[in-house]
Design a protein around this motif. Structure first.
Motif, mmCIF file in Angstrom:
data_model
loop_
_atom_site.group_PDB
_atom_site.id
_atom_site.type_symbol
_atom_site.label_atom_id
_atom_site.label_comp_id
_atom_site.label_asym_id
_atom_site.label_seq_id
_atom_site.Cartn_x
_atom_site.Cartn_y
_atom_site.Cartn_z
ATOM 1 N N GLY A 30 -1.260 1.566 -0.883
ATOM 2 C CA GLY A 30 -1.216 0.680 0.190
ATOM 3 C C GLY A 30 0.205 0.304 0.665
ATOM 4 O O GLY A 30 1.181 0.919 0.096
ATOM 5 N N GLN A 79 -4.674 -4.129 2.415
ATOM 6 C CA GLN A 79 -5.178 -2.795 2.999
ATOM 7 C C GLN A 79 -6.033 -2.479 4.086
ATOM 8 O O GLN A 79 -6.048 -1.668 4.703
ATOM 9 C CB GLN A 79 -5.451 -1.924 1.729
ATOM 10 N N GLU A 80 -6.921 -3.629 3.925
ATOM 11 C CA GLU A 80 -7.806 -3.226 5.284
ATOM 12 C C GLU A 80 -7.359 -3.629 6.497
ATOM 13 O O GLU A 80 -7.564 -3.081 7.493
ATOM 14 C CB GLU A 80 -9.003 -4.249 4.872
ATOM 15 N N SER A 116 -3.536 2.536 4.727
ATOM 16 C CA SER A 116 -2.804 3.012 3.789
ATOM 17 C C SER A 116 -1.655 4.178 4.339
ATOM 18 O O SER A 116 -1.764 4.573 5.439
ATOM 19 C CB SER A 116 -3.769 3.920 2.753
ATOM 20 N N ASP A 136 -6.416 -6.054 -1.593
ATOM 21 C CA ASP A 136 -7.587 -5.361 -0.857
ATOM 22 C C ASP A 136 -7.495 -5.658 0.611
ATOM 23 O O ASP A 136 -7.778 -5.059 1.698
ATOM 24 C CB ASP A 136 -8.838 -5.652 -1.492
#
Length: 284
Positions: free
Chosen positions: A250, A239-240, A244, A236
């Motif tokens: 991702g 991905q931040e 994407s 997570d």
């Protein structure tokens, strides 16, 4: 001595390269800054070194406001906060030893620097720095004749000659092959651990950041979106930082891998993060 960024922003025209960043880094940490191209990583390091001034906010080190320094105070800060660049910034026509000794310029009188007069102690210190990086045999070669990996090690030796309190490395392995990338990162970690010097390095590769840095700062669109240990850099968080692909998936971390396999290492149980000297000899 703690280093602090307080609400630092850098704007180029209408573009905000670094957006309201606040950080506190204690002495002796090895910090990796990751993010996509254009995330603001290089601008952040250049502001720390004062190659670029912040548009707003302030920078502090050990009680001094770095962002307000001028003249001799600024030169002293750039001596104490050594910078290693992706493109090495050596003088190609000069020999390696002289390039390393140039790291002493801000410690010397203007006349001595202009005449390029170096003491025997400075020459011995430069040779010692080259020996530490495993490239003492190149001392009398012109810097422009060396390989990229060798030139980056010369740049690190030159930074050591500054006797810095902080070391910044802007994408130091981006143009290197995996073996030389490992040698350079081993050298930076060795400096961090043996001298206790704070090291802040921009990196494109997640495996490198996880392996070498005790703290990782992730940037996206000029802002810090992750700040923590490698163990917390989960899918997570990645991905931040990186976003994407066009299908909403991702990123594939193997696309950024710099890992190398040393023949026989797995069978013998040898760690792949071997000493600088061994790997330096392998790449010479």
């Amino acid at each position: 001595m703690r280093f602090q960024l307080k609400n630092v922003t850098r704007q180029f025209g209408q573009h905000i390269a670094v957006d309201n960043v606040s950080l506190e880094i204690p002495a002796g940490q090895m910090v990796g800054v990751i993010g996509r191209s254009g995330a603001g990583k290089s601008t952040l390091l250049r502001m720390i070194n004062r190659l670029v001034d912040p548009s707003t906010g302030s920078i502090h080190f050990g009680g001094a406001e770095v962002s307000s320094l001028r003249g001799k105070g600024l030169r002293n800060w750039q001596r104490d906060c050594a910078m290693i660049f992706q493109q090495f910034n050596l003088v190609p026509r000069l020999d390696v030893l002289t390039n390393v000794m140039l790291g002493r310029l801000n410690h010397r009188s203007t006349m001595m620097s202009l005449l390029s007069i170096f003491s025997d102690d400075e020459r011995l210190a430069a040779i010692s720095a080259l020996e530490r990086l495993g490239i003492e045999q190149t001392a009398m070669q012109r810097a422009g004749t060396l390989s990229g990996g060798q030139q980056q090690r010369v740049a690190i030796a030159r930074a050591l000659m500054q006797a810095p309190k902080m070391l910044l490395a802007d994408e130091p392995i981006a143009s290197l092959d995996p073996l030389n990338a490992k040698i350079v990162m081993d050298a930076l970690r060795d400096i961090n651990e043996r001298e206790g010097i704070t090291v802040i390095t921009n990196l494109h590769t997640l495996d490198t950041a996880r392996s070498y840095c005790e703290r990782i700062i992730g940037m996206a669109s000029g802002r810090v979106v992750f700040d923590g240990p490698p163990s917390e850099l989960n899918a997570d968080a990645v991905q931040e930082i990186y976003g994407s692909d066009k299908d909403g998936a991702g990123i594939d971390e193997t696309m950024t891998s710099t890992s190398i396999n040393i023949p026989g290492a797995e069978a013998s149980g040898e760690k792949q993060s071997g000493g600088i000297g061994t790997l330096a000899s392998a790449s010479a």
